[in-house]
Design a protein around this motif. Structure first.
Motif, short mmCIF file in Angstrom:
data_model
loop_
_atom_site.label_atom_id
_atom_site.label_comp_id
_atom_site.label_asym_id
_atom_site.label_seq_id
_atom_site.Cartn_x
_atom_site.Cartn_y
_atom_site.Cartn_z
N GLY A 109 36.66 -15.13 117.23
CA GLY A 109 37.84 -14.63 117.95
C GLY A 109 38.71 -13.75 117.08
O GLY A 109 39.54 -13.00 117.60
N VAL A 110 38.53 -13.85 115.77
CA VAL A 110 39.38 -13.09 114.86
C VAL A 110 39.23 -11.59 115.08
O VAL A 110 40.19 -10.84 115.01
N ILE A 111 38.03 -11.15 115.38
CA ILE A 111 37.83 -9.71 115.58
C ILE A 111 38.63 -9.24 116.79
O ILE A 111 39.38 -8.26 116.72
N LEU A 112 38.49 -9.96 117.87
CA LEU A 112 39.22 -9.57 119.07
C LEU A 112 40.73 -9.63 118.82
O LEU A 112 41.48 -8.72 119.21
N ALA A 113 41.16 -10.68 118.14
CA ALA A 113 42.59 -10.82 117.86
C ALA A 113 43.09 -9.64 117.04
O ALA A 113 44.15 -9.09 117.30
N GLY A 114 42.30 -9.25 116.03
CA GLY A 114 42.69 -8.11 115.19
C GLY A 114 42.82 -6.85 116.03
O GLY A 114 43.79 -6.09 115.90
N ILE A 115 41.85 -6.64 116.91
CA ILE A 115 41.88 -5.43 117.73
C ILE A 115 43.08 -5.45 118.68
O ILE A 115 43.81 -4.46 118.80
N VAL A 116 43.30 -6.60 119.30
CA VAL A 116 44.43 -6.70 120.22
C VAL A 116 45.75 -6.44 119.49
O VAL A 116 46.60 -5.68 119.95
N LEU A 117 45.87 -7.08 118.33
CA LEU A 117 47.10 -6.91 117.56
C LEU A 117 47.30 -5.47 117.14
O LEU A 117 48.39 -4.90 117.28
N LEU A 176 45.96 -2.66 118.33
CA LEU A 176 46.19 -1.73 119.43
C LEU A 176 47.57 -1.94 120.05
O LEU A 176 48.27 -0.98 120.36
N THR A 177 47.95 -3.21 120.21
CA THR A 177 49.28 -3.48 120.76
C THR A 177 50.33 -2.81 119.90
O THR A 177 51.25 -2.15 120.39
N GLN A 178 50.15 -2.98 118.60
CA GLN A 178 51.14 -2.44 117.69
C GLN A 178 51.18 -0.92 117.77
O GLN A 178 52.25 -0.32 117.86
N SER A 179 50.01 -0.28 117.74
CA SER A 179 50.05 1.18 117.69
C SER A 179 50.50 1.77 119.02
O SER A 179 51.26 2.73 119.04
N PHE A 180 50.08 1.17 120.12
CA PHE A 180 50.51 1.73 121.39
C PHE A 180 51.99 1.49 121.65
O PHE A 180 52.68 2.36 122.17
N THR A 181 52.46 0.30 121.28
CA THR A 181 53.90 0.06 121.44
C THR A 181 54.69 1.04 120.59
O THR A 181 55.68 1.62 121.05
N ALA A 182 54.23 1.24 119.36
CA ALA A 182 54.99 2.10 118.45
C ALA A 182 55.07 3.52 118.98
O ALA A 182 56.12 4.16 118.91
N VAL A 183 53.98 4.02 119.52
CA VAL A 183 53.97 5.43 119.91
C VAL A 183 54.49 5.64 121.32
O VAL A 183 55.25 6.55 121.58
N TYR A 184 54.09 4.77 122.24
CA TYR A 184 54.42 5.05 123.64
C TYR A 184 55.63 4.29 124.14
O TYR A 184 56.14 4.57 125.21
N ILE A 185 56.09 3.30 123.41
CA ILE A 185 57.31 2.61 123.86
C ILE A 185 58.41 2.87 122.83
O ILE A 185 59.21 3.78 123.00
N THR A 189 43.47 9.17 121.23
CA THR A 189 42.34 8.66 120.45
C THR A 189 42.77 8.32 119.02
O THR A 189 42.30 7.35 118.45
N GLN A 190 43.70 9.12 118.49
CA GLN A 190 44.16 8.81 117.14
C GLN A 190 44.89 7.47 117.12
O GLN A 190 44.75 6.68 116.18
N ILE A 191 45.64 7.19 118.17
CA ILE A 191 46.35 5.92 118.24
C ILE A 191 45.35 4.77 118.33
O ILE A 191 45.53 3.70 117.73
N VAL A 192 44.28 5.02 119.09
CA VAL A 192 43.24 4.00 119.16
C VAL A 192 42.65 3.75 117.77
O VAL A 192 42.49 2.61 117.33
N ILE A 193 42.35 4.85 117.07
CA ILE A 193 41.79 4.71 115.72
C ILE A 193 42.77 3.93 114.83
O ILE A 193 42.39 2.98 114.15
N ASN A 194 44.03 4.36 114.87
CA ASN A 194 45.04 3.67 114.04
C ASN A 194 45.07 2.19 114.35
O ASN A 194 45.11 1.35 113.46
N GLY A 195 45.07 1.89 115.64
CA GLY A 195 45.17 0.50 116.06
C GLY A 195 43.96 -0.30 115.59
O GLY A 195 44.10 -1.41 115.08
N LEU A 196 42.78 0.29 115.75
CA LEU A 196 41.57 -0.42 115.35
C LEU A 196 41.56 -0.66 113.85
O LEU A 196 41.22 -1.75 113.38
N LEU A 197 41.94 0.36 113.09
CA LEU A 197 41.90 0.20 111.63
C LEU A 197 42.99 -0.77 111.16
O LEU A 197 42.78 -1.53 110.23
N LEU A 198 44.11 -0.72 111.84
CA LEU A 198 45.16 -1.69 111.53
C LEU A 198 44.62 -3.10 111.81
O LEU A 198 44.80 -4.03 111.03
#
Lengths: 297, 343, 381, 248, 244
Positions: A246-254, A256-265, A8-17
């Motif tokens: 679309g900017v909101i979705l793009a921000g969220i995708v970016l 989350l992608t970044q935070s999940f890649t950073a932590v889990y990959i 959940t923290q990664i989700v938060i990080n990703g969303l705020l990023l």
């Protein structure tokens, strides 16, 4: 085994990023949609905004957020004076108008970066803020860093304000009319030069004040602009060129992608993954992940 | 002569003397001015060649390749890996640079050249960054530590080279490559049907197709050619600079410079990249010599770019050819003035 | 030569101050370097490497061309790695005061020397000192920015922890532009006793800011390089206090009787009065590089300009030299993986105080202050 | 059975809701000059584009010289012998006239020298050889039209499709272009010509096809067609129930 | 049928000796023109320059030589956004509606030069009175409307400018045949309200029913001008029109 607390923290990080990216993506997308400008200087607006925060904050009792109104005004004026130059190089009977726009803003970016480096030197500068420190922990969910949360709220608010202006005011109506057809807009009595200046000024103002926030979250540095230019491009490619919602979705995708890649990959693969996504999205769906972008080349 | 080679013909006297003088100067340069100026000279020659390689796809074909620097890096690493990781002589690395860059650029060309305009620009840029990020995390490129190439004297076509990393040797190497690139450009793009087809697809792709030109194929050919040229320069650069790192040889600034040089000089002209390459390279490199230790050259270049785009869109060559005169500038200023209409 | 423009300009300026302070002092106080009874004024010419290896190599060549007798090296390992071959090719004596990557010395360049030890030593020793603090930590989390210097730092920190038998929860590399909340969250999740980080100043600021924002509270942060620089203090601001750092020299080191500057404090005072800046070890190492040249020239005894034979002899002298400076006793290794590197320094573990000024808190035999350890949590400051 | 060199069957092309070509079946005889007329938006240019491979038809087929060529890439069709020009002149502006000619690519095995000679002949034939080394951007509209024709001839095409060859051309040049077309036709080349200038059409075309609203509504010689009610309606507007109120 | 049955005194839009073109390509060779009460039609084959001429009247195409006046006002060289404020509205070819804007917004854009909200409301009410079919479409995006409704939006938007003179560039183009009559009916309503209409049409027969005065252009020159009665024979018209 996925740890829920971390997850959940990664989700938060990703969303705020993502929220930070939205602050940059909104104006950039508007500039593209209305003015057909692919603006290489976007990251440098962020950088100059951050430096204005660093330089002016001491005047306001070391509180960066009080600088924002000034940044809004200064950047709006600067942007509305820059827009005619860009409009000039992208219209008329010039060869390669698109390239001319790209290269002009590239020159502008070089100028801004070089000027700040020459004037302030290469050191990191803090944008102080005593109001926006620490984080708020929600038990069982995670921690929301205050400054990032405020920034994300600012970005989304900026987006909503833009959308309100665009969809609920006469000026916004004029800008949308220009975006659709400049000639017909003129036939309605719309002074396209003025409204294009306003649109670019608004974009510069929002991007510059995003820079103040980014300076608070990270630090101000003359070389910081490039990565935000990159992220602005990511945003519009994913969102679809000129498609504001679309900017909101793009921000969220970016984010989350970044935070999940950073932590889990692997942290080392974050940028590789992001650039690869951009490349593939462009090849497969040039109008963005929602397929609603418009490109006016 | 029309068009492509205007500059020397405009000088007073028999142009042949000017060409001969230029040739003598180019050949004698490192002998006359010593190692440092040989290095400056070879740097300038390399950047002229690189700007010209971008000019092939960006100027002649009109495709804004914002990832061209990747091939410079690919060439550098191909040579670097051959020499540092496998101990092969440079020529093997040189060959590898050509082979690898052809394969990669063809694989990129097929999907990416379907895009146009800014789509193509952003896609190639994303591709180049992907390459850089990959190099940073891959073992064979030395990853984050970069690659140190062997410094021992090498052999050239089996003959030992006594000055393996001497400036003079590399000056002549770059001179040969640069002249070859210029000659190739002149022959292919200004004198051969191939170049006419490339310009045709740039000016009007549909018309080109209607005249039997397989535009898809021609585009791919130009792209691969321009990428291989960049890679060739990259491989020699690696041999010369001895230490290569993804953040240096794959830096986005390499592409940026090529674009700026070609544009300031004059897109799609033979001599434009020469003029632009010299101007930008010397401005950057000699700024510390003339301006002292300052970063002032950066805003200066920025302003130069903006002014050129505003008032002389056909570049320095355009000005030299008289395409941009005072009336044009005046007209530009007037039109520009009308656009300031905020209040 | 140093980088006066480009990304590395910050470090470039530090280096330049170190070299200038040496030259100005030796000229002011002694009228220059005394060689065989004559005094020669030192002239330092700069060439700008523009933070790029190829420009750096050009700059080196320019200086050689201009008749330099010896060269003080550039900032950063990348540029140094491109410059050293030029020195080899021209048999030009070269001392760098600010390049720390172990790669440089592994290459075995004959004509290049370095006054500051490779970071693998600094990172290792500082970590060991930190791990000796009471209460002894059980676990560490190690991060490093993905560039040569920082990775070397991070790896040396990790190795030191493993040698000390402390659990290394994770070792993670990421690019400079990464978002640090994810780094911090991942670390926070395993809750290590210590966080060790290799990077440059900007990344320290980002890391410490994200830690503050997320309330990540290990017992201490050790970051290298540069926590005792103004740039870190300004950038991290309120978050800067209590950060641990590593150095091989700070002004409060207790020693005296050095050539040119009598004590570290004397050197710091000179720097303050000249540049209004407290020196860090990079600047000190750069000044020391000048002093080493000065002593080697004296011993060589040949008047400038130096012939090639003189230069070769100078290399011999440098290999043998042992100079007492404010910075420490400088002598260079003559073989092994630290070939031509000065590793006679003592690594110091420092910690920033409330006001942001550094205090030596380790290792035990060198400590002048008690470490504030474990450091107070963010909300208790 | 006539000798059809170009034949379309039920050719249909839609753009979204708009059917630009609605089942067009049309045959062109070898050696004729076929005119295509019709009001704006009647689908003439779409037809050209679909036949020459620039658009993929939604249905229907194109046969050229006894071979089905539906969906071929434009350059392949061009090399096969189906040449065309565009409504808006599109010379390659940054090249000389000669270079424009030499850019044309064919499959035949003529040497470079032969091609250069051929380009020279064509330029001479079209009387543009005196400006062979001038850049196309500086040429008049009429000269650009001639250049376009010249480029197509470099393909040595059996069928030439011309989209408004006389538009924007002064009368003198117009008659020169007509003469050239006639001469080339006498050599045996087939022409399909879109033209709004009815005067041109009248003197040029052996037969005329009339398009309206995406359909092929009439065919015949010019006189026949111009008397055709459907054609009048296409040009002058619909005859409606209120016809008696029309002042004429 | 005669025009001018409105009560307003509309200024005459006149052009004298207009020469204009694109880049170096001259399209108009000295056209002299005057709008009449009611509907003034401009016919001509494709490429005759009729559209270009209309665009010199509304300021989109710069005039090389000649003058444009509206009553006493010299409009030569004025920008399109100025011209509309003088009371001249244009319906561009294809209607020129803003498809991504709602119907209501399209109408409001028409009144862009008006600041007075009450006046805008009045005009909107007036437009809806003329085109009641738009009433329940106000919130829809204009591009989702049928062709005939788009035509109404386009005319309504022109009315919103408060103009007295309307320049219509082929309003019937692209409309289904059964809608063409409707379109002309809408134009009649404009005239009934006292406006002058300058109409470019390729649907000559239908337009002639409305015309009070006719110009025929070919190759950038006026070939014929006069009242429609003078075009007594359709064959003559056909010949003129086809340039035979």
């Amino acid at each position: 085994m996925v740890d829920i607390g971390l997850f959940t923290q990664i989700v938060i990080n990703g969303l705020l990023l993502g929220g930070i990216y939205i602050t940059i993506g909104v104006g950039f997308s508007l500039a593209f949609g209305v003015l057909e400008v692919v603006d290489f200087a976007v990251g440098e607006y962020v950088m100059v905004g951050a430096f204005m925060g660093a330089v002016l904050a001491p005047v306001f009792g070391a509180e960066g957020i009080f600088v924002i109104p000034i940044v809004l005004v200064v950047f709006f004026l600067a942007g509305s004076l820059i827009q005619p130059l860009i409009h000039h190089v992208t219209t008329g009977d010039r060869p390669h108008p698109l390239l001319m726009g790209l290269v002009f803003t590239f020159g502008l970016a070089t100028f801004l970066r070089g000027s700040v480096l020459t004037i302030f030197g290469p050191n990191n500068q803090d944008v102080p803020s005593s109001l926006l420190t620490g984080g708020v922990t929600v038990p069982g969910v995670g921690t929301f860093p205050v400054v990032r949360t405020v920034t994300a709220v600012f970005g989304v608010t900026g987006l909503l304000v833009f959308m309100y202006y665009l969809y609920r005011t006469r000026g916004g109506m004029a800008i949308r009319a220009i975006a659709e057809d400049r000639t017909n807009a003129r036939l309605m009595g719309i002074n396209i030069n003025r409204y294009q200046s306003i649109a670019y000024g608004a974009y510069a103002a929002l991007t510059g004040s995003a820079g103040v926030f980014i300076g608070m979250i990270f630090t101000a540095n003359p070389g910081m602009g490039l990565q935000y230019t990159a992220f602005a491009f990511f945003m519009v490619v994913l969102a679809g060129m000129g498609y504001l919602p679309g900017v909101i979705l793009a921000g969220i995708v970016l984010g989350l992608t970044q935070s999940f890649t950073a932590v889990y990959i692997s942290g080392n693969l974050v940028l590789l993954v992001l650039f690869a996504i951009i490349y593939v999205v462009l090849l497969v769906s040039p109008a963005g992940i929602l397929g609603k972008g418009e490109w006016a080349t | 002569m029309s068009g492509p080679v205007p500059s020397l013909d405009r000088l007073p006297g028999d142009p042949r003397y000017w060409y001969a003088g230029l040739a003598v100067l180019l050949v004698a340069w490192p002998l006359l001015f010593g190692a440092f100026w040989a290095r400056i000279g070879l740097g300038a020659l390399m950047w002229i060649g690189l700007a010209q390689s971008w000019n092939m796809i960006g100027g002649y074909a009109g495709y804004l390749d914002f990832g061209h620097g990747a091939y410079f890096g690919i060439g550098a690493f191909a040579a670097g890996i051959a020499m540092a990781q496998f101990g092969y002589p440079f020529l093997v690395g040189f060959g590898l640079a050509i082979v690898v860059s052809s394969i990669v650029s063809y694989l990129v060309a097929v999907p990416t050249l379907r895009l146009t305009g800014a789509y193509f620009a952003i896609a190639t840029w994303a591709f180049a960054e992907s390459i850089k990020q990959t190099a940073l995390v891959t073992g064979i490129t030395g990853g984050t530590f970069g690659l140190s190439l062997p410094r021992s004297p090498d052999t050239f076509v089996g003959v030992p080279v006594p000055f393996a990393i001497s400036e003079t040797f590399f000056y002549y190497a770059m001179l040969v490559l640069c002249l070859a690139t210029m000659a190739l450009t002149y022959y292919l793009f200004e004198r051969h049907e191939f170049g006419y087809r490339v310009k045709a697809l740039r000016d009007d792709q549909d018309a080109a197709e209607s005249l039997g030109i397989d535009t898809t194929r021609v585009k791919r050919q130009v792209y691969v050619l321009s990428c291989v040229v960049a890679a060739v320069f990259g491989s020699v650069h690696a041999w010369y600079i001895v230490y290569i790192h993804p953040n240096d040889v794959l830096a986005p600034i390499i592409t940026d410079r090529m674009v700026i040089m070609a544009l300031l000089g004059g897109l799609g002209t033979l001599t434009g990249p020469v003029a632009g390459g010299l101007l930008v390279f010397l401005l950057e490199r000699l700024s510390s010599v003339f301006l002292g230790s300052t970063t002032f050259y950066l805003p200066l270049i920025g302003v130069l770019i903006m002014v050129t785009v505003l008032f002389a869109p056909s570049g320095i060559i355009g000005i030299l050819r008289g395409e941009v005169d005072r009336d044009d500038v005046r007209k530009n200023v007037k039109e520009l003035g009308e656009k300031f209409d905020l209040l | 030569m140093t980088s006066l423009s480009g990304d590395l300009r910050f470090g470039g300026e530090v280096t330049q101050r170190g070299y200038d302070l040496w030259a100005d002092t030796v000229n002011d106080e002694k009228g220059g370097i005394e060689v065989g009874g004559e005094t020669y004024e030192v002239e330092v010419e700069y060439a700008d490497a523009q933070s790029s290896p190829s420009t750096g190599a050009d700059a080196a060549s320019e200086m050689i061309e201009d008749g330099a007798d010896a060269i003080l090296g550039p900032y950063s390992s990348n540029v140094t790695l491109a410059v050293c071959p030029i020195m080899e090719q021209n048999s030009m004596p070269h001392i760098t005061g600010s390049a720390e990557s172990p790669q440089i010395w592994q290459e075995g360049f004959e004509y290049s020397f370095g006054t500051i030890p490779t970071v693998s030593i600094i990172g290792n020793e500082a970590t060991s000192a930190l791990l000796n603090l009471e209460p002894q930590p059980d676990s560490v989390y190690v991060t490093a920015v993905n560039e040569p210097f920082s990775v070397a730092t991070g790896e040396s920190m990790r190795d030191a922890a493993e040698e000390a038998g402390v659990t290394v929860e994770n070792y993670e590399e990421f690019p400079r532009d990464a978002d640090y909340t994810n780094v911090v969250s991942a670390a926070q999740d395993v809750d290590p006793d210590l966080h060790l980080h290799g990077g440059h100043i900007g990344s320290h600021v980002d890391l410490i800011s994200a830690s503050e924002q997320l309330g990540y509270n290990p017992d201490g942060f050790l970051m290298h390089y540069g926590v005792n620089t103004g740039s870190y203090k300004d950038g991290a601001d309120d978050q800067a206090p209590y950060t641990f750092g590593a150095t091989v020299w700070i002004p409060s080191v207790d020693r005296s009787g050095g050539v040119l500057f009598d004590s570290p404090q004397a050197y710091a005072d000179a720097s303050e009065s000249e540049y209004d800046t407290a020196p860090d070890y990079t600047q000190a190492g750069s000044t020391a590089a000048g002093i080493v040249f000065q002593e080697a020239f004296k011993e060589l005894g040949s008047a400038p300009p130096l012939s090639q034979d003189d230069k070769d002899e100078l290399i011999g002298i440098l290999e043998e030299i042992d100079v007492n400076t404010f910075y420490g006793d400088v002598a260079f290794e003559t073989e092994g993986e630290y070939y031509h590197n000065n590793i006679n320094t003592q690594t110091l573990l420092i910690q920033l105080g409330e006001d942001g000024s550094p205090a030596i808190v380790g290792p035990e035999d060198a400590a002048t202050d008690e470490a504030n350890y474990p450091v107070p949590a963010w909300d208790e400051r | 059975m006539t000798d059809d060199i170009l034949r379309t069957t039920d050719l249909t092309k839609r753009f979204g809701a708009l059917t630009a070509n609605d089942g067009i079946s049309l045959s062109v005889e070898r050696g004729e000059i076929r005119g295509i007329i019709g009001p704006n938006g009647s689908g003439k240019t779409t037809f050209f584009n679909t036949v020459t491979g620039f658009y993929q038809p939604d249905s229907g087929s194109v046969h050229f010289d006894g071979e089905e060529v539906t969906g071929w890439e434009p350059h392949r069709l061009a090399r096969r012998g189906l040449g065309r020009t565009f409504q808006i002149v599109s010379p390659f502006k940054n090249m000389t006239v000669r270079q424009n000619m030499l850019a044309v690519q064919t499959d035949d095995d003529r040497s470079r020298e032969e091609k250069r000679d051929r380009a020279g002949e064509i330029m001479e034939f079209l009387e543009i050889d005196h400006i062979a080394d001038n850049e196309a951007r500086g040429m008049s509209g009429g000269q650009q039209k001639l250049l376009e024709l010249g480029r197509v001839l470099m393909l040595d095409p059996e069928v030439v499709m011309l989209d408004e060859p006389a538009a924007g051309v002064n009368p003198a040049l117009e008659s020169r272009i007509m003469d050239h077309i006639h001469e080339l036709n006498d050599e045996g080349r087939t022409f399909v010509v879109i033209e709004h200038d009815m005067h041109v059409m009248k003197t040029l075309a052996d037969s005329v096809s009339v398009f309206d609203s995406g359909s092929h509504i009439a065919q015949g010689d010019f006189e026949e067609v111009s008397q055709d009610d459907a054609v009048r309606e296409a040009y002058l507007g619909g005859t409606t129930a209120e016809d008696d109120e029309v002042p004429i | 049928m005669s025009g001018g049955n409105g009560s307003k005194d509309v200024p005459t839009l006149s052009a004298t000796g207009i020469e204009a073109g694109y880049d170096r390509h001259q399209v108009l060779h000295g056209i002299t023109f005057e709008s009449r009460d009611g509907v003034t039609c401009i016919f001509g084959p494709n490429g005759s320059g009729k559209s270009t001429f209309l665009k010199t009247l509304n300021g989109i195409v710069p005039v090389w030589d000649g003058t444009v006046t509206y009553g006493d006002v010299d409009l030569t060289g004025a920008k399109p956004e100025e011209i509309v404020t003088h009371g001249i509205a244009t319906l561009p070819q294809g209607g020129g509606i803003f498809g991504s804007l709602s119907v209501e917004e399209n109408l409001e854009v028409g009144a862009f030069t008006v600041d007075d909200a009450a006046a805008i409301g009045d005009r909107k009410a007036e437009v809806l009175e003329v085109f009641p079919a738009l009433e329940d479409k106000l919130g829809q995006k204009a591009r989702d409307l049928s062709g005939g409704q788009q035509m109404m939006v386009s005319l309504g938007r022109a009315m919103m400018t408060g103009a007295d003179t309307f320049l219509l560039d082929e309003p019937s183009a692209g409309l289904a045949p059964r809608l063409v009559d409707d379109a002309f009916g809408l134009i009649e309503r404009l005239v009934d309200r006292g406006a002058q209409v300058v109409l470019i049409e390729q649907n000559v027969r239908a337009a002639l029913r409305l015309a009070d005065y006719v110009y025929i252009l070919a190759e950038g020159e006026v070939q014929f001008n006069g009242p429609p009665e003078d075009l007594s024979e359709e064959d003559e018209l056909m010949e003129l029109y086809l340039g035979l």
